[in-house]
Design a protein around this motif. Structure first.
Motif, PDB file in Angstrom:
ATOM      1  N   SER A  72      47.284  37.613  37.028  1.00  0.00           N
ATOM      2  CA  SER A  72      45.769  37.251  36.058  1.00  0.00           C
ATOM      3  C   SER A  72      44.404  36.554  37.488  1.00  0.00           C
ATOM      4  CB  SER A  72      46.473  36.822  35.329  1.00  0.00           C
ATOM      5  OG  SER A  72      45.953  35.588  35.592  1.00  0.00           O
ATOM      6  N   ALA A  73      44.655  35.886  38.870  1.00  0.00           N
ATOM      7  CA  ALA A  73      44.007  35.740  39.752  1.00  0.00           C
ATOM      8  C   ALA A  73      43.366  36.582  40.511  1.00  0.00           C
ATOM      9  CB  ALA A  73      45.044  34.519  40.797  1.00  0.00           C
ATOM     10  N   LEU A  74      43.795  38.017  40.525  1.00  0.00           N
ATOM     11  CA  LEU A  74      44.055  38.800  41.338  1.00  0.00           C
ATOM     12  C   LEU A  74      43.081  39.855  40.994  1.00  0.00           C
ATOM     13  CD1 LEU A  74      47.146  40.291  42.869  1.00  0.00           C
ATOM     14  CD2 LEU A  74      46.168  38.502  43.420  1.00  0.00           C
ATOM     15  N   TYR A  75      42.681  39.797  39.906  1.00  0.00           N
ATOM     16  CA  TYR A  75      41.293  40.942  38.948  1.00  0.00           C
ATOM     17  C   TYR A  75      40.579  39.534  39.058  1.00  0.00           C
ATOM     18  CZ  TYR A  75      45.687  43.486  37.168  1.00  0.00           C
ATOM     19  OH  TYR A  75      46.407  44.149  37.673  1.00  0.00           O
ATOM     20  N   TRP A  76      40.666  38.381  39.458  1.00  0.00           N
ATOM     21  CA  TRP A  76      38.535  38.160  39.856  1.00  0.00           C
ATOM     22  C   TRP A  76      38.263  39.040  41.018  1.00  0.00           C
ATOM     23  CZ3 TRP A  76      36.120  34.776  37.489  1.00  0.00           C
ATOM     24  CH2 TRP A  76      37.152  33.855  36.180  1.00  0.00           C
ATOM     25  N   HIS A  77      39.302  39.047  42.161  1.00  0.00           N
ATOM     26  CA  HIS A  77      38.564  40.336  43.193  1.00  0.00           C
ATOM     27  C   HIS A  77      38.728  41.629  43.291  1.00  0.00           C
ATOM     28  CE1 HIS A  77      38.884  36.119  45.121  1.00  0.00           C
ATOM     29  NE2 HIS A  77      39.862  36.452  44.730  1.00  0.00           N
ATOM     30  N   PHE A  78      40.067  42.111  42.272  1.00  0.00           N
ATOM     31  CA  PHE A  78      39.612  43.729  42.033  1.00  0.00           C
ATOM     32  C   PHE A  78      39.685  43.791  40.465  1.00  0.00           C
ATOM     33  CE2 PHE A  78      41.793  42.469  46.519  1.00  0.00           C
ATOM     34  CZ  PHE A  78      40.411  43.325  46.950  1.00  0.00           C
ATOM     35  N   GLN A  79      39.021  44.707  39.906  1.00  0.00           N
ATOM     36  CA  GLN A  79      39.220  44.922  38.465  1.00  0.00           C
ATOM     37  C   GLN A  79      40.537  46.127  38.467  1.00  0.00           C
ATOM     38  OE1 GLN A  79      36.103  46.988  37.146  1.00  0.00           O
ATOM     39  NE2 GLN A  79      34.567  46.173  37.980  1.00  0.00           N
ATOM     40  N   SER A  80      40.957  46.900  39.304  1.00  0.00           N
ATOM     41  CA  SER A  80      42.247  47.719  38.650  1.00  0.00           C
ATOM     42  C   SER A  80      43.336  47.055  39.937  1.00  0.00           C
ATOM     43  CB  SER A  80      42.417  48.631  38.172  1.00  0.00           C
ATOM     44  OG  SER A  80      41.568  49.651  39.256  1.00  0.00           O
TER      45      SER A  80
END
Length: 192
Positions: free
Chosen positions: A45-53
Motif C-alpha cells: 500500500s505504501a507504493l500507492y502514495w507514489h503511483f495510483q496503479s
C-alpha cells in the motif's frame, strides 16, 4: 553520517528504480507491487502514495527505458535501432513498452523521435506509427525467442530462427516503412 536509507529509497524515483532493477531480475510476469514493496521493505500500500496503479508505474518504467533515444539530427534507422537497443537493455523491456504503448500510457517519446527523423513528409506521423509498431513487434518477437533460448525452451528443429539475420531483417523493415526501399521491379498484373 549518511542520510536515512529509507528516505532515499521510498520516493517516486526510488520506487521506479527498484522496480526497473527487479524487472531485470524476475521479468515482467513476476513484477508485482508486492514484490517491489518487498524489495523496498515496505507494505504494498505504501507504493500507492507514489503511483495510483501498477499501470502508472509500468508507464514510468517504459518512459525510462526509452528515455535515451537520440533525437537531434538522427536518421530514422538510427532512431529505430536505438529504440530496439533500449528495449533489449532490460529483460522483457520490449513487452513492457509494447503493453504500455498499447494502453496509451506513458509518453510518446519514441514515436515523436521517429516523426522528427522523417522530417517534412506529409505522412510522417503515420509512417512513424508504422515503424514503431514494427520495432515493438520485432523486438518483442526476438526478445521472447532469446529468453526461450536462454532457458532451453526454444524448439531448435527445422523451424525458422527469428534471431537469424536480426539486423538485416530489422533494417529492411524500417527502411521499407520509411519509404526508402522501392518495390522489386515486376510487371503490373492485369486485373481479371
Amino acid at each position: 553520517m549518511s542520510p536515512d536509507h529509507n528516505s532515499v529509497r521510498h520516493d517516486r524515483d526510488g520506487v521506479a528504480s527498484a522496480a526497473l532493477a527487479l524487472l531485470d531480475e524476475v521479468g515482467l510476469a513476476d513484477l508485482s507491487m508486492r514484490r517491489i514493496a518487498g524489495r523496498l521493505d515496505v507494505q504494498p500500500s505504501a507504493l500507492y502514495w507514489h503511483f495510483q496503479s501498477k499501470q502508472e508505474l509500468l508507464a514510468v518504467l517504459a518512459d525510462r527505458i526509452t528515455a535515451g533515444i537520440p533525437r537531434d539530427d538522427a536518421d530514422v534507422l538510427t532512431i529505430a535501432r536505438s529504440i530496439r537497443d533500449a528495449l533489449f537493455a532490460y529483460r522483457d523491456g520490449a513487452e513492457l513498452v509494447l503493453s504500455t504503448y498499447a494502453l496509451r500510457l506513458g509518453s510518446s517519446y519514441a514515436q515523436t523521435a521517429l516523426e522528427e527523423a522523417l522530417g517534412g513528409l506529409p505522412d510522417a506521423q503515420d509512417r512513424a506509427t508504422a515503424i514503431l509498431h514494427f520495432v515493438l513487434g520485432h523486438s518483442t518477437l526476438v526478445q521472447q525467442r532469446m529468453h526461450a533460448d536462454s532457458h532451453g525452451a526454444a524448439n531448435t528443429g527445422d523451424e525458422i530462427d527469428v534471431t537469424a539475420g536480426l539486423d538485416l531483417v530489422f533494417d529492411l523493415g524500417v527502411r521499407a516503412l520509411a519509404g526508402e526501399v522501392s518495390a522489386a521491379a515486376s510487371p503490373p498484373r492485369d486485373r481479371v
